[in-house]
Design an enzyme around this catalytic site. Structure first.
Site, PDB file in Angstrom:
ATOM      1  CG  HIS A   1      55.149 -66.920  78.642  1.00 35.29           C
ATOM      2  ND1 HIS A   1      56.340 -67.060  79.304  1.00 35.29           N
ATOM      3  CD2 HIS A   1      54.546 -65.814  79.162  1.00 35.29           C
ATOM      4  CE1 HIS A   1      56.484 -66.079  80.188  1.00 35.29           C
ATOM      5  NE2 HIS A   1      55.421 -65.317  80.125  1.00 35.29           N
TER       6      HIS A   1
HETATM    7  S1  FES Z   1      57.120 -70.170  77.606  1.00 35.23           S
HETATM    8 FE1  FES Z   1      57.812 -68.353  78.542  1.00 35.23          FE
HETATM    9  S2  FES Z   1      59.150 -69.073  80.085  1.00 35.23           S
HETATM   10 FE2  FES Z   1      58.504 -70.886  79.082  1.00 35.23          FE
END
Ligand code: FES
Length: 210
Positions: free
Chosen positions: A166
């Site tokens: 993410h």
């Molecule tokens: S940014 Fe979501 S698990 Fe690393």
């Protein structure tokens, strides 16, 4: 820290769940981004015996051959633990990141007291960075991205770790950038040195002088 978890505010991780999430999520995310090959060096670098892992035993390693800029990954209690030998230039970049970081002074309880400093490392080996390689968002394993500048990652990228799941970003001391999903800096496990080049991950009780 107890036998089952590495803890910090909002970041306690069950060992089995964390490992399943780590391997499953990381592989799934990498497959989705066409980066499957990048997962294999990470998995292949795990070396701890099954017996030692089952016991939660400390992991002892010789860092005498660790080259400047080199990162190795070990397995401790089912988690990947990074050992990075930072160059003088890498350490210098840490001074330039504070205004872009969420917790530049490591105020949150994400490290032992001896690593609550700018380098997030023991004072006698500030170049050696030891960290649990699990993102503090949802448990993927971030990727080592030492090259800089890298405006595609961040306008002020000085090298660090990028989570492919993410997009969370951490500097070369595992300090999380602002504006990303991960709420906390990476966890620093207990560790100590037994001699000048012997690193023991998972134990800081029996202090020995080099
Ligand atoms: S940014 Fe979501 S698990 Fe690393």
């Amino acid at each position: 820290m107890n036998d089952e978890t590495i803890s910090g505010p909002g970041s306690s991780l069950d060992v089995d769940a964390a490992r399943r999430r780590l391997l499953g999520t990381a592989m799934g995310a990498m497959a989705g981004t066409g980066a499957v090959a990048a997962a294999w060096p990470f998995l292949a670098s795990m070396r701890t015996s099954a017996k030692a892992e089952a016991l939660g035993a400390p992991v002892e390693t010789d860092i005498s051959t660790l080259q400047p800029g080199e990162l190795r990954t070990y397995e401790w209690r089912g988690k990947p633990v990074w050992v990075l030998k930072r160059t003088p230039d890498m350490l210098e970049t840490l001074k330039q990141n504070d205004s872009y970081l969420r917790d530049p002074k490591s105020s949150a309880d994400q490290q032992p007291p001896y690593a609550a400093n700018e380098e997030r490392a023991r004072s006698d080996h500030k170049d050696i960075f030891v960290a649990v390689g699990i993102c503090t968002h949802l448990g993927c394993s971030p990727m080592f991205k030492p090259q800089h500048p890298a405006p595609e990652i961040h306008p002020h990228w000085q090298g660090g770790f990028f989570c492919p799941c993410h997009g969370s970003k951490f500097d070369l001391a595992g300090r999380v950038y602002q504006g990303v999903p991960a709420p906390l800096n990476l966890v620093i496990p207990p560790y100590r040195y037994a001699g000048a080049t012997t690193l023991i991950i998972g134990d800081d009780e029996q202090e020995k002088t080099a």
